[in-house]
Design a protein around this motif. Sequence first.
Motif, PDB file in Angstrom:
ATOM      1  N   TYR A 317      14.594 -16.515   5.987  1.00 54.78           N
ATOM      2  CA  TYR A 317      14.484 -15.329   6.845  1.00 54.78           C
ATOM      3  C   TYR A 317      15.420 -15.470   8.039  1.00 54.78           C
ATOM      4  O   TYR A 317      15.435 -16.503   8.723  1.00 54.78           O
ATOM      5  CB  TYR A 317      13.057 -15.158   7.341  1.00 54.78           C
ATOM      6  CG  TYR A 317      12.126 -14.536   6.322  1.00 54.78           C
ATOM      7  CD1 TYR A 317      12.160 -13.166   6.061  1.00 54.78           C
ATOM      8  CD2 TYR A 317      11.213 -15.334   5.625  1.00 54.78           C
ATOM      9  CE1 TYR A 317      11.300 -12.598   5.120  1.00 54.78           C
ATOM     10  CE2 TYR A 317      10.352 -14.773   4.689  1.00 54.78           C
ATOM     11  CZ  TYR A 317      10.409 -13.408   4.440  1.00 54.78           C
ATOM     12  OH  TYR A 317       9.566 -12.845   3.506  1.00 54.78           O
ATOM     13  N   ASN A 319      16.413 -12.154   9.978  1.00 59.66           N
ATOM     14  CA  ASN A 319      16.342 -10.977  10.859  1.00 59.66           C
ATOM     15  C   ASN A 319      15.120 -10.170  10.473  1.00 59.66           C
ATOM     16  O   ASN A 319      15.172  -9.353   9.545  1.00 59.66           O
ATOM     17  CB  ASN A 319      17.610 -10.128  10.728  1.00 59.66           C
ATOM     18  CG  ASN A 319      17.553  -8.880  11.609  1.00 59.66           C
ATOM     19  OD1 ASN A 319      17.011  -8.916  12.720  1.00 59.66           O
ATOM     20  ND2 ASN A 319      18.091  -7.771  11.115  1.00 59.66           N
ATOM     21  N   GLY A 320      14.015 -10.385  11.204  1.00 59.76           N
ATOM     22  CA  GLY A 320      12.793  -9.672  10.850  1.00 59.76           C
ATOM     23  C   GLY A 320      12.372 -10.012   9.429  1.00 59.76           C
ATOM     24  O   GLY A 320      12.138 -11.166   9.082  1.00 59.76           O
TER      25      GLY A 320
END
Length: 364
Positions: A317, A319-320
């Motif tokens: 992960y 970005n968000g």
Amino acid sequence: MVLVRLALLAAVVAVVLCSGVAAHIGGLPASADSSQDTGSLPVTRLTALPSRTIYDGTAPLRVRLSGHPASFSPRPHLSPAVAGRWVTHGDSEIFAPTTTLQPCSTYTLGISAAISSVSHSPIGVHRDIPLHVACPSVRGLQLALARLDYLPYRARSASLPSDPGASRARLTAMMAFHPPHDEQLHARYTNAPALEYGELDETTKGGLMVFQSEHELEATGEANEATWRALFDAVEHDQRKHTPYTWVTVSESIPETLEVHRGSHVALTTPANTGVAGAETAQGTFPIFSRFTSTTMTGTNPDGSKYSDPGVPWVNYFNGGDAVHGFPRGSYGTPQSNGCVELPIETAHAVYEMLGIGDIVVVS
């Protein structure tokens, strides 16, 4: 008879003289040497104290009195204890740390009620003064990370400041608290992630997260007391990053690709899928903040329908909810995902093994 009277008279005179001497001694403190009566002396005052916030942990601390400190006067003290020494200079007690007060930490400066200056009575009241040592600036952080190869940049001032007699530990702290404002950072590799000197940008956060992970600290991307202790120790002993600086570039130009960079080499190139219209993969620079060998991904498709994909493998992960991960598709190289960067599963495994928390993903 005359002799008896003379003897009695001599005894009376002796008693009177002795009484007079006793009265004179008893009154000595009030008349002959009043300087010994502390009640009549001016009270010692504290005329200057260190700032409650210390912006340079290597700088001396000064406690100034209303006169020259008396030789029997107790000195102030720091808690927790700090290596260094107190010296008397003029009307002040000055503490010089051997290395530094620890950044991002709090100390108590204790001043005894018995402290006094010459020809003054003690201050009479104990004082405990909290002192907070500020964290060094982002510039200091970037120079420390660059010196240890956790950033893809090198500094012009690669050496520590010069201060004859100072230990490497003290010089390390001095550079952190007083980094040059006009420093120029030069990229070590072609197409290195962008970095802005003096700003806690994503590249700096990523480098710090890698450092924190490798030193068994929580990878927050923010430098706290424990992080600065580890940084000071690493710089002092020149403990550089033991693996090449690694980052990922994702190109949304068709055919879409992902490249893993390790130092000056491209270690892997593969076709990739980014987000479809309405769920585009955001462009920018992002540090990897969470990783899973397998996880369930849920969310909403651009048409409003819900999805739940269990067992998505080799997930990074960045970005968000966007991640680099494996996903089975009939083809790769075009937008097909819901915002993630999809790779062939075996390739995603190889990529996963090359990456870690804090490594940068650049999408363009």
